[in-house]
Design a protein around this motif. Structure first.
Motif, PDB file in Angstrom:
ATOM      1  N   GLN A  62      12.956 -21.534 -13.513  1.00  0.00           N
ATOM      2  CA  GLN A  62      13.379 -22.962 -13.747  1.00  0.00           C
ATOM      3  C   GLN A  62      14.828 -22.936 -14.095  1.00  0.00           C
ATOM      4  O   GLN A  62      15.278 -22.180 -15.101  1.00  0.00           O
ATOM      5  N   ARG A  67      24.076 -22.137 -11.495  1.00  0.00           N
ATOM      6  CA  ARG A  67      23.257 -21.935 -10.183  1.00  0.00           C
ATOM      7  C   ARG A  67      23.010 -20.504  -9.692  1.00  0.00           C
ATOM      8  O   ARG A  67      23.589 -19.629 -10.101  1.00  0.00           O
ATOM      9  N   TRP A  77      16.478 -18.911  -1.398  1.00  0.00           N
ATOM     10  CA  TRP A  77      16.559 -20.236  -2.208  1.00  0.00           C
ATOM     11  C   TRP A  77      17.344 -20.413  -2.986  1.00  0.00           C
ATOM     12  O   TRP A  77      17.400 -19.527  -4.017  1.00  0.00           O
ATOM     13  N   GLY A  79      19.128 -22.606  -6.216  1.00  0.00           N
ATOM     14  CA  GLY A  79      18.635 -23.720  -7.353  1.00  0.00           C
ATOM     15  C   GLY A  79      19.950 -23.807  -8.021  1.00  0.00           C
ATOM     16  O   GLY A  79      20.671 -23.002  -8.599  1.00  0.00           O
ATOM     17  N   HIS A  83      16.435 -27.530 -11.273  1.00  0.00           N
ATOM     18  CA  HIS A  83      15.489 -26.907 -10.142  1.00  0.00           C
ATOM     19  C   HIS A  83      14.555 -26.146 -10.533  1.00  0.00           C
ATOM     20  O   HIS A  83      14.558 -25.262 -11.387  1.00  0.00           O
ATOM     21  N   ILE A  85      11.966 -23.090  -8.674  1.00  0.00           N
ATOM     22  CA  ILE A  85      11.932 -22.287  -7.738  1.00  0.00           C
ATOM     23  C   ILE A  85      10.664 -21.607  -7.773  1.00  0.00           C
ATOM     24  O   ILE A  85      10.421 -20.726  -8.730  1.00  0.00           O
TER      25      ILE A  85
END
Length: 110
Positions: A62, A67, A77, A79, A83, A85
């Motif tokens: 989390q 970023r 990916w 996040g 976000h 993940i």
């Protein structure tokens, strides 16, 4: 019972990471040898990386601040703050694209 401000903890560890030679700081929020659930807050200065490592169970990242990019098996990916993940059940790494704080939640296999 734990009642912790993740925002305050994130600020504290981002400050520690900014002065650490490794460019990172970590704190175990929940967990230990007698727990299946582990939550670790990790602060990384931009450009710092958690090198390739295995996933020992079910896990999520989390993004509390900043970023990050999670890389695994040729896929990635990104996040940003807020976000969540899911960590693949494979070798993976995490790179801070800017100063970042993540909350790693893992449930280890018994």
């Amino acid at each position: 019972m734990i009642n912790t401000s993740l925002t305050a903890l994130a600020r504290q560890h981002l400050e520690k990471a900014s002065t650490a030679s490794s460019g990172r700081s970590a704190h175990s929020v929940i967990g230990g040898h007698n727990h299946l659930l582990h939550q670790t807050m990790i602060a990384l200065i931009a450009g710092q990386k958690l090198d390739d490592h295995a996933n020992t169970g079910n896990a999520t990242v989390q993004v509390i601040h900043g970023r990050v990019r999670l890389d695994s098996g040729g896929e990635s990916w990104e996040g940003a703050t807020g976000h969540l993940i899911e960590v693949p059940d494979a070798i993976h790494s995490v790179t801070a694209l800017e100063d970042a704080v993540i909350l790693l939640t893992a449930v280890n296999r018994p």
